[in-house]
Motif scaffolding. Structure first.
Motif, PDB file in Angstrom:
ATOM      1  N   LEU A 147       0.844  -1.209   0.000  1.00  0.00           N
ATOM      2  CA  LEU A 147       0.000   0.000   0.000  1.00  0.00           C
ATOM      3  C   LEU A 147       0.875   1.254   0.000  1.00  0.00           C
ATOM      4  CD1 LEU A 147      -2.724  -1.088   2.601  1.00  0.00           C
ATOM      5  CD2 LEU A 147      -3.104  -0.712   0.156  1.00  0.00           C
ATOM      6  N   LYS A 148       1.943   1.221   0.811  1.00  0.00           N
ATOM      7  CA  LYS A 148       2.843   2.383   0.890  1.00  0.00           C
ATOM      8  C   LYS A 148       3.562   2.628  -0.433  1.00  0.00           C
ATOM      9  CE  LYS A 148       3.885   2.268   5.857  1.00  0.00           C
ATOM     10  NZ  LYS A 148       4.911   1.925   6.862  1.00  0.00           N
ATOM     11  N   SER A 149       3.893   1.558  -1.145  1.00  0.00           N
ATOM     12  CA  SER A 149       4.642   1.734  -2.391  1.00  0.00           C
ATOM     13  C   SER A 149       3.726   2.085  -3.566  1.00  0.00           C
ATOM     14  CB  SER A 149       5.453   0.476  -2.724  1.00  0.00           C
ATOM     15  OG  SER A 149       4.598  -0.592  -3.080  1.00  0.00           O
ATOM     16  N   GLU A 150       2.455   1.706  -3.489  1.00  0.00           N
ATOM     17  CA  GLU A 150       1.544   1.919  -4.614  1.00  0.00           C
ATOM     18  C   GLU A 150       0.671   3.168  -4.483  1.00  0.00           C
ATOM     19  OE1 GLU A 150       1.489   0.158  -7.426  1.00  0.00           O
ATOM     20  OE2 GLU A 150       3.138  -1.064  -6.658  1.00  0.00           O
ATOM     21  N   LEU A 151       0.459   3.641  -3.260  1.00  0.00           N
ATOM     22  CA  LEU A 151      -0.388   4.812  -3.041  1.00  0.00           C
ATOM     23  C   LEU A 151       0.476   5.994  -2.610  1.00  0.00           C
ATOM     24  CD1 LEU A 151      -3.240   3.068  -0.975  1.00  0.00           C
ATOM     25  CD2 LEU A 151      -3.187   3.457  -3.457  1.00  0.00           C
ATOM     26  N   THR A 152      -0.114   7.181  -2.656  1.00  0.00           N
ATOM     27  CA  THR A 152       0.624   8.378  -2.224  1.00  0.00           C
ATOM     28  C   THR A 152      -0.281   9.303  -1.424  1.00  0.00           C
ATOM     29  OG1 THR A 152       0.036   9.543  -4.269  1.00  0.00           O
ATOM     30  CG2 THR A 152       2.149   8.377  -4.240  1.00  0.00           C
ATOM     31  N   GLY A 153       0.350  10.220  -0.708  1.00  0.00           N
ATOM     32  CA  GLY A 153      -0.357  11.332  -0.071  1.00  0.00           C
ATOM     33  C   GLY A 153      -1.429  10.931   0.926  1.00  0.00           C
ATOM     34  N   LYS A 154      -2.533  11.664   0.887  1.00  0.00           N
ATOM     35  CA  LYS A 154      -3.610  11.500   1.875  1.00  0.00           C
ATOM     36  C   LYS A 154      -4.255  10.125   1.791  1.00  0.00           C
ATOM     37  CE  LYS A 154      -5.238  15.367   0.175  1.00  0.00           C
ATOM     38  NZ  LYS A 154      -6.004  16.597  -0.116  1.00  0.00           N
ATOM     39  N   LEU A 155      -4.408   9.593   0.576  1.00  0.00           N
ATOM     40  CA  LEU A 155      -5.012   8.270   0.424  1.00  0.00           C
ATOM     41  C   LEU A 155      -4.111   7.202   1.030  1.00  0.00           C
ATOM     42  CD1 LEU A 155      -7.335   6.539  -0.664  1.00  0.00           C
ATOM     43  CD2 LEU A 155      -6.046   6.324  -2.810  1.00  0.00           C
ATOM     44  N   GLU A 156      -2.815   7.310   0.787  1.00  0.00           N
ATOM     45  CA  GLU A 156      -1.870   6.364   1.393  1.00  0.00           C
ATOM     46  C   GLU A 156      -1.972   6.406   2.916  1.00  0.00           C
ATOM     47  OE1 GLU A 156       2.909   5.896   2.266  1.00  0.00           O
ATOM     48  OE2 GLU A 156       2.276   7.193   0.615  1.00  0.00           O
ATOM     49  N   ASN A 157      -1.961   7.596   3.490  1.00  0.00           N
ATOM     50  CA  ASN A 157      -2.038   7.731   4.952  1.00  0.00           C
ATOM     51  C   ASN A 157      -3.309   7.103   5.506  1.00  0.00           C
ATOM     52  OD1 ASN A 157       0.350   9.153   4.924  1.00  0.00           O
ATOM     53  ND2 ASN A 157      -0.619  11.162   4.904  1.00  0.00           N
ATOM     54  N   LEU A 158      -4.422   7.303   4.800  1.00  0.00           N
ATOM     55  CA  LEU A 158      -5.714   6.777   5.265  1.00  0.00           C
ATOM     56  C   LEU A 158      -5.743   5.252   5.187  1.00  0.00           C
ATOM     57  CD1 LEU A 158      -8.626   7.139   6.213  1.00  0.00           C
ATOM     58  CD2 LEU A 158      -9.270   7.680   3.855  1.00  0.00           C
ATOM     59  N   MET A 159      -5.311   4.684   4.065  1.00  0.00           N
ATOM     60  CA  MET A 159      -5.346   3.225   3.905  1.00  0.00           C
ATOM     61  C   MET A 159      -4.393   2.524   4.882  1.00  0.00           C
ATOM     62  SD  MET A 159      -7.659   2.481   1.666  1.00  0.00           S
ATOM     63  CE  MET A 159      -8.606   3.875   2.257  1.00  0.00           C
ATOM     64  N   VAL A 160      -3.204   3.106   5.083  1.00  0.00           N
ATOM     65  CA  VAL A 160      -2.240   2.519   6.030  1.00  0.00           C
ATOM     66  C   VAL A 160      -2.792   2.597   7.456  1.00  0.00           C
ATOM     67  CG1 VAL A 160       0.054   2.809   7.054  1.00  0.00           C
ATOM     68  CG2 VAL A 160      -0.223   2.901   4.573  1.00  0.00           C
ATOM     69  N   ALA A 161      -3.454   3.715   7.780  1.00  0.00           N
ATOM     70  CA  ALA A 161      -4.065   3.866   9.114  1.00  0.00           C
ATOM     71  C   ALA A 161      -5.128   2.797   9.352  1.00  0.00           C
ATOM     72  CB  ALA A 161      -4.676   5.252   9.251  1.00  0.00           C
ATOM     73  N   LEU A 162      -5.905   2.506   8.319  1.00  0.00           N
ATOM     74  CA  LEU A 162      -6.969   1.497   8.456  1.00  0.00           C
ATOM     75  C   LEU A 162      -6.408   0.105   8.745  1.00  0.00           C
ATOM     76  CD1 LEU A 162      -9.398   2.484   5.546  1.00  0.00           C
ATOM     77  CD2 LEU A 162      -9.871   2.642   8.000  1.00  0.00           C
ATOM     78  N   MET A 163      -5.165  -0.142   8.362  1.00  0.00           N
ATOM     79  CA  MET A 163      -4.585  -1.469   8.545  1.00  0.00           C
ATOM     80  C   MET A 163      -4.047  -1.704   9.948  1.00  0.00           C
ATOM     81  SD  MET A 163      -5.289  -2.920   5.778  1.00  0.00           S
ATOM     82  CE  MET A 163      -4.536  -4.455   6.329  1.00  0.00           C
ATOM     83  N   LYS A 164      -3.924  -0.650  10.754  1.00  0.00           N
ATOM     84  CA  LYS A 164      -3.469  -0.830  12.139  1.00  0.00           C
ATOM     85  C   LYS A 164      -4.658  -1.188  13.029  1.00  0.00           C
ATOM     86  CE  LYS A 164       0.600   2.197  12.332  1.00  0.00           C
ATOM     87  NZ  LYS A 164       0.727   2.782  11.006  1.00  0.00           N
ATOM     88  N   THR A 165      -4.428  -1.980  14.066  1.00  0.00           N
ATOM     89  CA  THR A 165      -5.486  -2.206  15.051  1.00  0.00           C
ATOM     90  C   THR A 165      -5.739  -0.873  15.767  1.00  0.00           C
ATOM     91  OG1 THR A 165      -3.939  -2.782  16.804  1.00  0.00           O
ATOM     92  CG2 THR A 165      -4.780  -4.600  15.426  1.00  0.00           C
ATOM     93  N   PRO A 166      -6.940  -0.664  16.329  1.00  0.00           N
ATOM     94  CA  PRO A 166      -7.234   0.623  16.973  1.00  0.00           C
ATOM     95  C   PRO A 166      -6.220   1.028  18.037  1.00  0.00           C
ATOM     96  CG  PRO A 166      -9.254  -0.600  16.664  1.00  0.00           C
ATOM     97  CD  PRO A 166      -8.138  -1.525  16.262  1.00  0.00           C
ATOM     98  N   VAL A 167      -5.830   0.109  18.890  1.00  0.00           N
ATOM     99  CA  VAL A 167      -4.899   0.457  19.971  1.00  0.00           C
ATOM    100  C   VAL A 167      -3.506   0.761  19.415  1.00  0.00           C
ATOM    101  CG1 VAL A 167      -4.250  -1.932  20.537  1.00  0.00           C
ATOM    102  CG2 VAL A 167      -4.102  -0.161  22.289  1.00  0.00           C
TER     103      VAL A 167
END
Length: 324
Positions: A72-92
């Motif tokens: 995701l980090k290598s294929e996306l950029t900017g705000k969309l990358e940040n949002l998609m990577v954030a979604l992949m972390k557990t809430p805590v």
């Protein structure tokens, strides 16, 4: 402190016909080769629960020997990358990393510390502290103490103790006394006794504090928020106001934070992303209601008008459908 809604008040739920392997295959297809199919990435990751995203990540690694977040980090950029990577972390884990970034970045992002520590429940704070220690091999309290100072530091440390009384009933014998003490420590005093504000606002139960705020209004003739705004400044003012607002209504607090992130010139995408990601499975339905009630428009419309592209599509999927 928790949302005032009954039962499940998030918007994002488990996807009914979930197939982790199928989703992993579709994501791999969307990202391999020349160009990336962002639409597919968004429509999978923004429409699955966090637990399902963890399953997709595991299936992706098993099938392809690749790390989904790295791709995701290598294929996306900017705000969309940040949002998609954030979604992949557990809430805590997401909360712990946001706090780490707030402390370790160029200058401390006090607003992030305030937003997270003032709004999370006792159990959430305890889990954040454990995760922070595990992830970064240091205590969150030590990190915060090394990066903040004065009464602001003291208030954050009190919130970190997660020692707030959990009694669902107010202590009626103490309500009037606490309200009077807060009035005397602020409005009635030359200078402000911040330590008293820290002790009462940081440790009394939510039910008790709500009654104290009502009693304060009768004594002073105005809300305690007005006193805090008059008697304190800077980060101390912000953290006390955040605590009071979260005691009153957590979803209303987040609705206000979202509104401030989008109003005026320019959008605070870091705040917008953080709140949408962290609340989409908790109390987003309540936040939407409070947003419309308090800010005269729907959250959907404001996001629609203030963002664009796949980033906007993802945010709208996480916040829910059109409300009008």
């Amino acid at each position: 402190m928790a949302s005032q809604g009954k039962g499940y008040r998030g918007y994002v739920k488990d996807f009914v016909h979930f197939d982790a392997k199928k989703d992993a295959d579709m994501l791999r297809k969307a990202m391999k080769g020349l160009g990336t199919d962002e639409d597919t990435v968004v429509k999978i990751l923004a429409c699955r629960s966090n637990a399902q995203r963890q399953d997709i990540s595991a299936a992706f690694k098993k099938a392809y020997g690749r790390d989904l977040v790295d791709d995701l980090k290598s294929e996306l950029t900017g705000k969309l990358e940040n949002l998609m990577v954030a979604l992949m972390k557990t809430p805590v884990c997401y909360d712990a990393h946001e706090l780490r970034n707030a402390i370790k970045g160029a200058g401390t992002s006090e607003n992030v510390l305030i937003e997270i520590l003032a709004s999370r429940t006792k159990d959430e704070i305890e889990n954040i502290k454990k995760t922070y220690k595990k992830e970064f091999s240091t205590d969150l309290e030590s990190a915060i103490m090394g990066d903040t100072s004065g009464h602001f530091q003291r208030m954050l440390v009190v919130l970190l103790q997660a020692a707030r009384d959990q009694n669902p009933r107010a202590d009626e014998n103490l309500v009037e006394k606490d309200a009077r003490a807060l009035f005397d420590a602020g409005e009635k005093k030359w200078g402000t006794d911040e330590d008293l504000f820290i002790n009462i606002l940081g440790n009394r139960s939510v039910a008790h504090l709500r009654r104290v705020f009502d009693a304060y209004m009768k004594i002073a003739g105005f809300h305690i928020e007005e006193s805090i705004e008059r008697e304190t400044t800077g980060h101390m003012e912000k953290v006390l106001l955040a605590v009071v607002k979260c005691v009153r209504n957590v979803p209303a607090y987040f609705a206000e934070c979202l509104y401030k992130a989008m109003k005026g010139g320019g959008t605070d995408d870091a705040t917008l992303t953080r709140i949408v990601v962290s609340r989409c499975e908790v109390d987003m339905l309540d936040i939407r209601e409070e947003f419309r009630k308090n800010h005269g428009q729907s959250l959907y419309n404001m996001i629609q008008n203030d963002t664009s592209g796949d980033y906007r599509t993802a945010l709208l999927l996480l916040c829910g459908g059109k409300e009008d």
